[in-house]
Scaffold this motif. Structure first.
Motif, PDB file in Angstrom:
ATOM      1  N   PRO A   1       0.798  -1.236   0.000  1.00 12.99           N
ATOM      2  CA  PRO A   1       0.000   0.000   0.000  1.00 12.99           C
ATOM      3  C   PRO A   1       0.825   1.278   0.000  1.00 12.99           C
ATOM      4  O   PRO A   1       0.297   2.353  -0.294  1.00 12.99           O
ATOM      5  CB  PRO A   1      -0.828  -0.108   1.299  1.00 12.99           C
ATOM      6  CG  PRO A   1      -0.844  -1.563   1.619  1.00 12.99           C
ATOM      7  CD  PRO A   1       0.475  -2.087   1.156  1.00 12.99           C
TER       8      PRO A   1
ATOM      9  N   GLU B   1      -2.944   2.619 -10.937  1.00 11.04           N
ATOM     10  CA  GLU B   1      -3.673   2.561  -9.678  1.00 11.04           C
ATOM     11  C   GLU B   1      -3.448   1.227  -8.980  1.00 11.04           C
ATOM     12  O   GLU B   1      -2.976   0.261  -9.590  1.00 11.04           O
ATOM     13  CB  GLU B   1      -5.168   2.792  -9.935  1.00 11.04           C
ATOM     14  CG  GLU B   1      -5.468   4.159 -10.542  1.00 11.04           C
ATOM     15  CD  GLU B   1      -6.961   4.444 -10.597  1.00 11.04           C
ATOM     16  OE1 GLU B   1      -7.663   4.056  -9.648  1.00 11.04           O
ATOM     17  OE2 GLU B   1      -7.397   5.050 -11.593  1.00 11.04           O
TER      18      GLU B   1
ATOM     19  N   GLU C   1      -7.506  -1.103  -3.189  1.00 11.11           N
ATOM     20  CA  GLU C   1      -7.683  -0.676  -1.806  1.00 11.11           C
ATOM     21  C   GLU C   1      -7.295  -1.822  -0.873  1.00 11.11           C
ATOM     22  O   GLU C   1      -7.712  -2.964  -1.081  1.00 11.11           O
ATOM     23  CB  GLU C   1      -9.134  -0.285  -1.572  1.00 11.11           C
ATOM     24  CG  GLU C   1      -9.423   0.258  -0.183  1.00 11.11           C
ATOM     25  CD  GLU C   1     -10.882   0.621   0.002  1.00 11.11           C
ATOM     26  OE1 GLU C   1     -11.215   1.256   1.014  1.00 11.11           O
ATOM     27  OE2 GLU C   1     -11.693   0.241  -0.877  1.00 11.11           O
ATOM     28  N   THR C   2      -6.489  -1.499   0.149  1.00  6.65           N
ATOM     29  CA  THR C   2      -5.921  -2.552   0.996  1.00  6.65           C
ATOM     30  C   THR C   2      -6.022  -2.186   2.466  1.00  6.65           C
ATOM     31  O   THR C   2      -5.728  -1.047   2.858  1.00  6.65           O
ATOM     32  CB  THR C   2      -4.441  -2.794   0.629  1.00  6.65           C
ATOM     33  OG1 THR C   2      -4.347  -3.146  -0.760  1.00  6.65           O
ATOM     34  CG2 THR C   2      -3.842  -3.922   1.454  1.00  6.65           C
ATOM     35  N   TYR C   3      -6.419  -3.162   3.278  1.00  8.48           N
ATOM     36  CA  TYR C   3      -6.498  -3.004   4.728  1.00  8.48           C
ATOM     37  C   TYR C   3      -5.385  -3.838   5.356  1.00  8.48           C
ATOM     38  O   TYR C   3      -5.186  -5.004   5.010  1.00  8.48           O
ATOM     39  CB  TYR C   3      -7.856  -3.468   5.250  1.00  8.48           C
ATOM     40  CG  TYR C   3      -9.018  -2.759   4.598  1.00  8.48           C
ATOM     41  CD1 TYR C   3      -9.438  -1.512   5.043  1.00  8.48           C
ATOM     42  CD2 TYR C   3      -9.686  -3.337   3.506  1.00  8.48           C
ATOM     43  CE1 TYR C   3     -10.498  -0.847   4.431  1.00  8.48           C
ATOM     44  CE2 TYR C   3     -10.745  -2.684   2.891  1.00  8.48           C
ATOM     45  CZ  TYR C   3     -11.144  -1.436   3.357  1.00  8.48           C
ATOM     46  OH  TYR C   3     -12.189  -0.787   2.751  1.00  8.48           O
TER      47      TYR C   3
ATOM     48  N   GLU D   1      -7.913  -1.476  11.309  1.00 15.06           N
ATOM     49  CA  GLU D   1      -8.102  -2.179  10.043  1.00 15.06           C
ATOM     50  C   GLU D   1      -8.187  -3.687  10.260  1.00 15.06           C
ATOM     51  O   GLU D   1      -8.842  -4.399   9.486  1.00 15.06           O
ATOM     52  CB  GLU D   1      -6.984  -1.810   9.065  1.00 15.06           C
ATOM     53  CG  GLU D   1      -7.040  -0.325   8.682  1.00 15.06           C
ATOM     54  CD  GLU D   1      -6.020   0.068   7.631  1.00 15.06           C
ATOM     55  OE1 GLU D   1      -5.500  -0.835   6.928  1.00 15.06           O
ATOM     56  OE2 GLU D   1      -5.741   1.280   7.506  1.00 15.06           O
TER      57      GLU D   1
ATOM     58  N   GLN E   1      -8.470  -7.131   1.067  1.00 15.46           N
ATOM     59  CA  GLN E   1      -8.791  -6.319  -0.106  1.00 15.46           C
ATOM     60  C   GLN E   1     -10.200  -6.657  -0.575  1.00 15.46           C
ATOM     61  O   GLN E   1     -10.649  -7.801  -0.426  1.00 15.46           O
ATOM     62  CB  GLN E   1      -7.798  -6.594  -1.250  1.00 15.46           C
ATOM     63  CG  GLN E   1      -6.370  -6.205  -0.942  1.00 15.46           C
ATOM     64  CD  GLN E   1      -5.402  -6.612  -2.056  1.00 15.46           C
ATOM     65  OE1 GLN E   1      -5.608  -7.615  -2.733  1.00 15.46           O
ATOM     66  NE2 GLN E   1      -4.361  -5.820  -2.253  1.00 15.46           N
TER      67      GLN E   1
END
Length: 535
Positions: A351, A368, A371-373, A380, A432
């Motif tokens: 990320p 791009e 989206e990543t946690y 998170e 994700q």
């Protein structure tokens, strides 16, 4: 799925009747399923498929199946098979190759290529920084603890210099396309990326079974890969070694990518060696030969860090060479890829790559990401665990489709067990959203059906330039509804075509790392020699 994504999917579904009613032969009734389809949009074949779609669609199922059988026979005759271990007969089967190529127009590829070159430059600058001054860590752009506690961060390599400050000489960056067709980076493979032999084999197979297709479409060649790779490897030789000796270090015949190792060594005309074939004397690496010891200057290693040198890493390793790290640090032998590169493809570091691009290059990222946690962040972690049923949860240092949960396709029991594993090791996992991967037609029984795909371009970093092979490896989730493209999980692959075209900016075979300028010579594709494939 977000409301906007649902709206786009609904709109796409409304166009299915039109798509199905206008396609000939084998494409009759083809359903894009509401996903972004590489070949078809709501009006029929996309412009860059205008020649290919009718040619394939007008074949009969029997004719296309005959081409598939020819491809399988070619693979088997070359020994390019895999074993079905659960089968009592020990059946050897050819690697699955779908014969419908994935086509990328020139302008799309120009955008992808610029983004890949930008990304690999930032990753190399990051690796040099974290093993030297650590400025990006001091400035808090990337958390220090995240890096120095990463499983593939090598403290023993801090302060070590490498030729040209390049750590990643060969990179395989995985790209996906979402519901809108936007290219997104899924992950970087900076250690020992595999699969390039699939890419080369797919091209030669398609040229054999569908030679006429290459007369109808101007497809950029890819067979310069091994020539460029050898050129780059020779550039890494220690000073004073005018005729450097380059070898490829393999774990051995039982490694799943051994076919690729032997193929690359054969194509480059270099020796394929195992750890037992090398030894170190006075910080110089030698290869055992029938004519006596021969000095080795550059090692393209397909052995992971942990097994590379039993005096520095795992003491029980029989795959590496004792004293190799000291010889490398002394500048007497070069390694490709560099030691410690795994910290750059750690999924918990992923990320932060856009921040690296801004920090080192003062540019906005061209490509791009997803989206990543991060599990190591408490808030998170809770999101990952509470929304596991709608996320893809991945182990940060696994590959090949292992250590992963696809929440929307998992049972409640599987989710509960996986969440428990994540809570026990938060640093080791990310979450994700499930991206609606683009699809491409694949031949199934008597016609074509859409299957999810991704793309792994191969990037070669030399002392002075970056070479990006046009296209790369398109991997296919052959099982209906599956999102897992890895060959170890039942995936297959396709030939990837980048169409020749004139465009400005980046988009050629090599790019300057300093000026980002580029030049190109286009030529028609030509057959290569027989090729082995990897895992």
């Amino acid at each position: 799925m977000s409301p906007e994504a649902q709206r786009r999917r609904s709109a796409s579904l409304m166009n299915q009747e039109q798509i199905q009613s206008t396609q000939p032969g084998l494409f009759a009734g083809y359903d894009t399923g509401g996903f972004y389809d590489e070949m078809f949009d709501s009006n029929g074949p996309r412009p860059h498929y205008a020649r290919l779609a009718p040619t394939l669609g007008n074949l009969t199922a029997k004719e296309f199946r005959a081409r598939c059988e020819l491809a399988d026979l070619t693979l088997i005759s070359q020994g390019i098979t895999f074993t079905v271990y659960g089968d009592a007969k020990g059946v050897e089967k050819p690697f699955p190759v779908d014969l419908v190529p994935r086509i990328i127009p020139a302008d799309e590829w120009a955008h992808v290529e610029r983004g890949l070159a930008q990304r690999v430059r930032a990753l190399n600058l990051f690796l040099h920084d974290v093993y030297h001054e650590g400025k990006i860590l001091k400035d808090g752009v990337v958390p220090r603890d995240l890096v120095v506690n990463a499983p593939n961060y090598r403290r023993s390599f801090v302060g070590a210099d490498v030729p040209g400050d390049i750590f990643v000489h060969i990179c395989g960056t995985d790209l996906i396309r979402d519901l809108d067709g936007t290219y997104r980076v899924l992950e970087d493979n900076c250690r020992t990326p595999s699969g390039v032999s699939y890419m080369l084999e797919n091209r030669i197979i398609l040229m054999r079974v569908f030679p006429s297709l290459f007369g109808e479409n101007r497809v950029r060649p890819i067979d310069h890969y091994t020539t460029q790779l050898l050129h780059n490897l020779r550039q890494l030789a220690p000073q004073g070694r005018d005729d450097p000796n380059v070898v490829l270090l393999t774990p051995g015949v039982y490694n799943s990518a051994y076919f690729e190792h032997s193929f690359l060594a054969q194509q480059m005309g270099i020796e394929l060696v195992e750890g037992r074939d090398l030894f170190v004397d006075d910080n110089i690496v030698f290869m055992k030969t029938t004519r006596g010891p021969q000095r080795v200057d550059v090692i393209y290693r397909r052995v992971d860090d942990d097994f590379l040198d039993p005096l520095v890493f795992r003491s029980d390793s029989a795959l590496g060479v004792a004293g190799l790290v000291n010889a490398h640090r002394a500048g007497n032998v070069s390694l490709t890829n560099g030691i410690g590169t795994g910290v750059a493809d750690d999924k918990a570091v992923y990320p932060y790559v856009p921040a690296m691009i801004r920090y080192y290059l003062d540019q906005e990222p061209i490509l791009e990401q997803v989206e990543t946690y991060l599990g190591w962040r408490p808030s998170e972690l809770e999101y990952i665990c509470d929304h596991a049923h709608e996320l893809v949860i991945k182990a940060t240092n696994e590959s090949g489709g292992y250590g992963m949960l696809i929440g929307p396709q998992a049972t409640n029991a599987e989710i509960a067990d996986f969440v428990q594993t994540v809570r026990a090791n938060p640093r080791g996992y990310i979450g994700q959203p499930l991206i609606s991967l683009s699809r491409s037609p694949c031949f199934v029984e008597n016609g074509f059906e859409g299957r999810h795909i991704d793309l792994r371009p191969y990037i070669l970093c030399g002392k002075d330039d970056v070479t990006i092979v046009p296209g790369g490896l398109t991997r296919v989730a052959l099982r209906k509804g599956s999102y897992v493209v890895n060959s170890s999980q039942g995936g297959g692959s396709k030939d990837t075509w980048v169409l020749a075209g004139m465009y400005s900016g980046v988009g050629s075979q090599s790019q300057s790392m300093g000026s980002m300028s580029q030049s190109q010579t286009l030529s028609e594709p030509r057959p290569t020699t027989d090729i082995e494939v990897a895992q």
